[in-house]
Enzyme design. Structure first.
Site, PDB file in Angstrom:
ATOM      1  N   ARG A  66       0.836  -1.216   0.000  1.00  0.00           N
ATOM      2  CA  ARG A  66       0.000   0.000   0.000  1.00  0.00           C
ATOM      3  C   ARG A  66       0.863   1.255   0.000  1.00  0.00           C
ATOM      4  O   ARG A  66       0.656   2.177  -0.783  1.00  0.00           O
ATOM      5  CB  ARG A  66      -0.921  -0.003   1.226  1.00  0.00           C
ATOM      6  N   ASN A 104       6.022   7.753  11.582  1.00  0.00           N
ATOM      7  CA  ASN A 104       4.987   8.447  10.821  1.00  0.00           C
ATOM      8  C   ASN A 104       5.615   9.619  10.073  1.00  0.00           C
ATOM      9  O   ASN A 104       6.270  10.451  10.692  1.00  0.00           O
ATOM     10  CB  ASN A 104       3.883   8.936  11.756  1.00  0.00           C
ATOM     11  N   HIS A 134      -6.630   1.652  12.927  1.00  0.00           N
ATOM     12  CA  HIS A 134      -6.089   1.412  11.583  1.00  0.00           C
ATOM     13  C   HIS A 134      -6.929   0.356  10.854  1.00  0.00           C
ATOM     14  O   HIS A 134      -7.692  -0.369  11.471  1.00  0.00           O
ATOM     15  CB  HIS A 134      -4.635   0.938  11.655  1.00  0.00           C
ATOM     16  N   LYS A 142      -3.630  -4.266   9.013  1.00  0.00           N
ATOM     17  CA  LYS A 142      -2.400  -3.888   9.730  1.00  0.00           C
ATOM     18  C   LYS A 142      -1.907  -5.054  10.576  1.00  0.00           C
ATOM     19  O   LYS A 142      -2.687  -5.700  11.284  1.00  0.00           O
ATOM     20  CB  LYS A 142      -2.646  -2.642  10.589  1.00  0.00           C
TER      21      LYS A 142
HETATM   22  P1  NAD Z   1       1.716  -3.856   2.878  1.00  0.00           P
HETATM   23  O1  NAD Z   1       1.530  -5.181   3.519  1.00  0.00           O
HETATM   24  O2  NAD Z   1       0.644  -3.301   2.002  1.00  0.00           O
HETATM   25  O3  NAD Z   1       3.070  -3.875   1.993  1.00  0.00           O
HETATM   26  C1  NAD Z   1       4.259  -4.475   2.387  1.00  0.00           C
HETATM   27  C2  NAD Z   1       5.020  -4.879   1.132  1.00  0.00           C
HETATM   28  O4  NAD Z   1       6.310  -5.355   1.529  1.00  0.00           O
HETATM   29  C3  NAD Z   1       4.324  -6.025   0.348  1.00  0.00           C
HETATM   30  O5  NAD Z   1       4.245  -5.702  -1.024  1.00  0.00           O
HETATM   31  C4  NAD Z   1       5.240  -7.212   0.602  1.00  0.00           C
HETATM   32  O6  NAD Z   1       5.240  -8.146  -0.461  1.00  0.00           O
HETATM   33  C5  NAD Z   1       6.586  -6.488   0.719  1.00  0.00           C
HETATM   34  N1  NAD Z   1       7.616  -7.349   1.288  1.00  0.00           N
HETATM   35  C6  NAD Z   1       7.487  -8.325   2.226  1.00  0.00           C
HETATM   36  N2  NAD Z   1       8.681  -8.954   2.403  1.00  0.00           N
HETATM   37  C7  NAD Z   1       9.552  -8.358   1.568  1.00  0.00           C
HETATM   38  C8  NAD Z   1      10.928  -8.544   1.284  1.00  0.00           C
HETATM   39  N3  NAD Z   1      11.634  -9.534   1.877  1.00  0.00           N
HETATM   40  N4  NAD Z   1      11.550  -7.717   0.400  1.00  0.00           N
HETATM   41  C9  NAD Z   1      10.847  -6.753  -0.234  1.00  0.00           C
HETATM   42  N5  NAD Z   1       9.517  -6.544  -0.026  1.00  0.00           N
HETATM   43  C10 NAD Z   1       8.902  -7.318   0.858  1.00  0.00           C
HETATM   44  O7  NAD Z   1       2.066  -2.838   4.057  1.00  0.00           O
HETATM   45  P2  NAD Z   1       1.957  -1.240   4.069  1.00  0.00           P
HETATM   46  O8  NAD Z   1       0.600  -0.824   4.501  1.00  0.00           O
HETATM   47  O9  NAD Z   1       2.533  -0.692   2.791  1.00  0.00           O
HETATM   48  O10 NAD Z   1       2.941  -0.919   5.294  1.00  0.00           O
HETATM   49  C11 NAD Z   1       4.291  -1.326   5.276  1.00  0.00           C
HETATM   50  C12 NAD Z   1       4.962  -0.907   6.576  1.00  0.00           C
HETATM   51  O11 NAD Z   1       4.967   0.518   6.681  1.00  0.00           O
HETATM   52  C13 NAD Z   1       4.239  -1.405   7.839  1.00  0.00           C
HETATM   53  O12 NAD Z   1       5.210  -1.736   8.816  1.00  0.00           O
HETATM   54  C14 NAD Z   1       3.425  -0.199   8.277  1.00  0.00           C
HETATM   55  O13 NAD Z   1       3.159  -0.203   9.673  1.00  0.00           O
HETATM   56  C15 NAD Z   1       4.365   0.916   7.903  1.00  0.00           C
HETATM   57  N6  NAD Z   1       3.758   2.240   7.704  1.00  0.00           N
HETATM   58  C16 NAD Z   1       4.486   3.301   8.115  1.00  0.00           C
HETATM   59  C17 NAD Z   1       4.043   4.584   7.882  1.00  0.00           C
HETATM   60  C18 NAD Z   1       4.924   5.745   8.278  1.00  0.00           C
HETATM   61  O14 NAD Z   1       4.571   6.914   8.031  1.00  0.00           O
HETATM   62  N7  NAD Z   1       6.109   5.480   8.867  1.00  0.00           N
HETATM   63  C19 NAD Z   1       2.803   4.793   7.240  1.00  0.00           C
HETATM   64  C20 NAD Z   1       2.077   3.682   6.825  1.00  0.00           C
HETATM   65  C21 NAD Z   1       2.563   2.396   7.055  1.00  0.00           C
END
Ligand code: NAD
Length: 245
Positions: free
Chosen positions: A13, A102, A133, A137
């Site tokens: 995402r 964030n 969320h 999540k």
């Molecule tokens: P998501 O599950 O939609 O996407 C995660 C992606 O990572 C998937 O496409 C998955 O296939 C990939 N992935 C898994 N293992 C992998 C690997 N070994 N190598 C490369 N890619 C790999 O999750 P999301 O909603 O995009 O969120 C991802 C992370 O970001 C979560 O930890 C979430 O809590 C965090 N997040 C942080 C913020 C911020 O502002 N810091 C905002 C939103 C989400």
């Protein structure tokens, strides 16, 4: 000149939101999209910086590869173990790493206001953090919810792990003055809501941030990837990127 980036977690995402903004802007050039089964090592040499929003088990490996190749790293992933956090700290001695739970400007203002409110309101106000969320999540509480609770604990000069109450169930007894409640709600497509409650006898103050689109995190992470290019090795937060420190 455009900033060359590699997106790790490109099919997720957040990865999709970041790539969509980066591809529509002359300020960025996407040199590789890395997801499961792709190799970061093969493309790392081509980039200026790496952005990682994937899974907490992946971050240590990404940080090591960035360190070996001298590339700045922006970490958005949350939910790391203490071992993974130590690897991130160690790698930040050699390269600039921005590590923020964030990347939205509004949430970083919420961090600032939460500290101010806790300092002003003091011990008479019970403190509870509530976050909500989307149903997909994986970790709880959210990295942002945890950071808000940490800020409250820092103002109390206490260790969060000793005073956090994660949810309440059964005969838990009366609330103590020192505890910080942390509660995680999950459902639907909620991008990210966080409220810090301060409750005293006779009044209540609530500070709330609601994200309605992932674009707010995505633009912040891209801004951090440009900012990191000119920094010395170190571990930085979004507060550093925004100059709020
Ligand atoms: P998501 O599950 O939609 O996407 C995660 C992606 O990572 C998937 O496409 C998955 O296939 C990939 N992935 C898994 N293992 C992998 C690997 N070994 N190598 C490369 N890619 C790999 O999750 P999301 O909603 O995009 O969120 C991802 C992370 O970001 C979560 O930890 C979430 O809590 C965090 N997040 C942080 C913020 C911020 O502002 N810091 C905002 C939103 C989400």
């Amino acid at each position: 000149m455009s900033t060359k980036i590699i997106m790790v977690g490109s099919q997720g995402r957040m990865g999709k939101a970041i790539l969509s903004i980066a591809k529509g802007s002359p300020a960025f050039q996407v040199v590789a999209e890395v997801d499961k089964n792709d190799s970061l090592v093969d493309s790392i040499i081509k980039t200026d910086s790496v952005i990682e929003f994937s899974h907490h088990s992946v971050t240590s490996m990404v940080a090591e590869v960035c360190m070996k190749n001298g590339k700045p790293l922006v970490i958005g992933t949350t939910g790391h173990s203490s071992v993974a956090q130590e690897v991130i700290h160690r790698c930040s001695k050699e390269i600039p790493i921005v590590f923020a739970p964030n990347y939205s400007i509004g949430v970083n203002l919420l961090f600032f206001l939460t500290r101010k409110a806790a300092e002003i309101l003091g011990e008479d106000y019970d403190q509870e953090v509530v976050e909500m969320h989307h149903r997909h999540k994986l970790d709880a509480p959210s990295g942002t919810g945890k950071r808000l609770a940490e800020i409250l604990a820092e103002v109390k000069k206490k260790n969060l792990e000793e005073i956090a109450k994660h949810g309440r169930f059964g005969i838990v007894g009366e609330r103590t003055a020192s505890e910080i409640g942390v509660h995680a709600l999950r459902g639907g497509d909620v991008v990210g809501d966080h409220t810090v409650h301060f409750a005293a006898m006779g009044e209540r103050v609530e500070l709330t941030h609601r994200a309605s689109s992932r674009d707010t995190f995505a633009s912040g992470a891209l801004r951090a990837s440009q900012w990191a290019l000119t920094q010395k090795p170190g571990l930085y937060s979004m507060q550093d990127v925004l100059g709020l420190k």
